[in-house]
Design a protein around this motif. Structure first.
Motif: not given
Length: 193
Positions: A43, A46, A50
């Motif tokens: 996470y 990511l 992002s």
């Protein structure tokens, strides 16, 4: 934004930067209480991807609209040298080797009862840790340690006189108890301070 030394972070000398570091640690540890380490790492990766991809696309669109040629927005970071030299690696491995060897020698000394009093102190410590382990898991203890690292130094600085006074009383009481115990154990007189 330059990085502060650890001691400056713990004493909250730059409140904004300390808040970011402290909040990040707490977020990471609370995340680990809810998700596995693999999930948390995934996470976080990511989220970072992002953010960087979005920023890169934003800068590319901005450059196209404004018809400028600023180049890659992370160029300065891409050109930073992040490799460790052979000397740095050697220094860190030598340091690690020293601590591992020292720890192994001390554990051998304690487990093979080279000194009865020290081995008994170690046994009492392990017995107390077994109770701590029954009450808390390692992650909870780590969370408590991080919160303590960021709060206790500031509390101590603000209330140093009162804390030192009470610590002196506790130290005196502990020394009295240790002296009584050592008086009852033959051969323990040499450890008295």
């Amino acid at each position: 934004m330059p990085f502060l030394p650890a001691i400056d972070l713990l004493y909250w000398r730059d409140i904004k930067q300390t808040g970011i570091v402290f909040g990040s640690f707490l977020l990471l540890l609370f995340s680990l209480t809810q998700f596995s380490v693999v999930s948390v790492v995934a996470y976080l990766a990511l989220a970072a991807l992002s953010a960087t991809i979005s920023f890169r696309i934003y800068k590319s669109v901005l450059q196209a609209v404004q018809k400028t040629d600023e180049g890659h927005p992370f160029k300065a970071y891409l050109e930073l040298e992040i490799t460790l030299s052979q000397e740095q690696i050697q220094k860190y491995t030598d340091c690690l080797q020293f601590y591992v060897n020292s720890t192994l020698k001390e554990l051998r000394r304690l487990f093979l009862v080279q000194d009865l009093v020290d081995s008994l102190k170690f046994a009492v410590l392990m017995w107390l840790l077994s109770y701590v382990g029954a009450l808390f898991n390692g992650l909870t203890l780590l969370l408590m340690a991080v919160v303590s690292m960021f709060t206790l130094p500031v509390v101590y600085v603000k209330h140093q006189a009162q804390i030192d006074q009470y610590l002196g009383l506790v130290r005196t009481h502990i020394n009295a108890v240790v002296a009584k115990i050592q008086a009852k154990i033959p051969g323990a007189k040499r450890h008295a301070e």
